[in-house]
Design a protein around this motif. Structure first.
Motif, mmCIF file in Angstrom:
data_model
loop_
_atom_site.group_PDB
_atom_site.id
_atom_site.type_symbol
_atom_site.label_atom_id
_atom_site.label_comp_id
_atom_site.label_asym_id
_atom_site.label_seq_id
_atom_site.Cartn_x
_atom_site.Cartn_y
_atom_site.Cartn_z
ATOM 1 N N ARG A 143 5.439 -2.878 77.181
ATOM 2 C CA ARG A 143 6.366 -3.007 76.048
ATOM 3 C C ARG A 143 7.324 -4.175 76.249
ATOM 4 N N ASP A 144 7.737 -4.367 77.490
ATOM 5 C CA ASP A 144 8.634 -5.478 77.785
ATOM 6 C C ASP A 144 7.934 -6.812 77.536
ATOM 7 N N ARG A 147 7.784 -7.320 73.807
ATOM 8 C CA ARG A 147 9.101 -7.685 73.280
ATOM 9 C C ARG A 147 9.405 -9.154 73.542
ATOM 10 N N TYR A 150 7.482 -11.237 71.149
ATOM 11 C CA TYR A 150 8.114 -11.179 69.832
ATOM 12 C C TYR A 150 9.336 -12.103 69.778
ATOM 13 N N GLU A 151 10.170 -12.029 70.793
ATOM 14 C CA GLU A 151 11.372 -12.863 70.805
ATOM 15 C C GLU A 151 11.021 -14.345 70.874
ATOM 16 N N ARG A 178 4.587 -2.359 66.634
ATOM 17 C CA ARG A 178 5.909 -1.930 66.192
ATOM 18 C C ARG A 178 6.181 -2.498 64.801
ATOM 19 N N TYR A 181 7.306 -6.132 64.608
ATOM 20 C CA TYR A 181 6.274 -7.114 64.926
ATOM 21 C C TYR A 181 5.381 -7.349 63.708
#
Length: 277
Positions: A143-144, A147, A150-151, A178, A181
């Protein structure tokens, strides 16, 4: 993947040698000589074949601080001062070559313009290669990673690097679907008339999953209106990108269309980004 423009000058190399030598005095490698030799041997085997990110053992989404810390760690391993410890007396040239390479890597990845140019050379395969978590990787770690993709995709979108932004948003979804996303990918796809159906699907999915972006319904309706008007069928100037089966990442001919709006997450209608095509 090495590029001539990344090679450090003699003066740069001298300064980095001196700097890392001081770091070695402060913090010698916390490795046994045998383990140290193995890591240096691995770097030597990979030299010329690994990407710059692989050389420093970092992800393509690494921050500037992570690049700096990784360089400090690897440069201290391959500094020529370690020759005696590694049983390389009289063969310091091996370490000199490795030190020059990792310094070239650092000079590229630590400077935004050079890093962006290098990423373009690598192409989208860079992101696909690191998209799936390793076997046994914990869910929170995966998940990290998603993320961070995504960032990074958000940063690339703001910089008008939409192609790589789409690649990263797709990878984030592949790892950890998510609503935010899906929303970002839908907004990015909406910039290209050829991707309008995929954009609508991703925007709907984001809403179905409970996306909190209050502007999303309006964005979706705008995409639906464009589809109803036949914009997807009439889209001109689409050049297919070679060696890619996914139609969602074809390249839009920059001379073929007019102005397209893309309100990114958090931007109101008055702040919609416009880009001349």
């Amino acid at each position: 993947m090495d590029s001539p423009y990344d090679r450090p000058s003699d003066e740069e190399l001298r300064l980095f040698l001196e700097r890392i030598e001081r770091r070695l005095e402060e913090e010698p490698p916390a490795l046994s000589p045998a383990a140290h030799r193995e890591q240096v041997a691995a770097l030597l085997r990979q030299s010329g074949e690994s990407s710059f990110y692989e050389t420093l053992s970092i992800a393509p989404t690494a921050t500037a601080l992570e690049v700096h810390e990784a360089y400090d760690r690897v440069a201290r391993l391959v500094h020529p001062r370690n020759a005696g410890r590694l049983g390389l007396d009289g063969r310091e040239g091996v370490l000199e070559v490795l030190f020059e390479r990792v310094t070239a890597v650092y000079l590229t990845l630590s400077q935004p313009d050079r890093r962006k140019r290098y990423d373009r050379e690598l192409g989208p395969d860079l992101w696909k290669a690191v998209g799936a978590p390793a076997a046994g990787q914990r869910k929170e770690e995966a998940r990290d990673v998603a993320r961070r993709y995504y960032e990074r995709a958000m940063e690339l979108a703001v910089a008008d690097e939409y192609h790589f932004a789409i690649e990263l948003a797709q990878q984030a979804l592949h790892i950890d679907p998510r609503p935010e996303y899906h929303a970002l990918l839908g907004r990015l796809q909406a910039r290209n008339p050829l991707w309008l159906r995929s954009a609508a699907e991703n925007l709907r999915r984001a809403l179905d999953m409970g996306a909190r972006d209050v502007e999303l319904p309006a964005v979706l309706q705008s995409v639906i209106d464009r589809l109803d008007a036949g914009e997807a069928e009439a889209a001109p100037g689409i050049a297919a990108r070679p060696k890619r089966d996914d139609p969602e990442v074809r390249v839009l001919d920059p001379d073929a269309t007019g102005e397209i709006e893309l309100p990114l997450p958090g931007e109101g209608a008055s702040k919609s980004r416009r880009r001349k095509k």
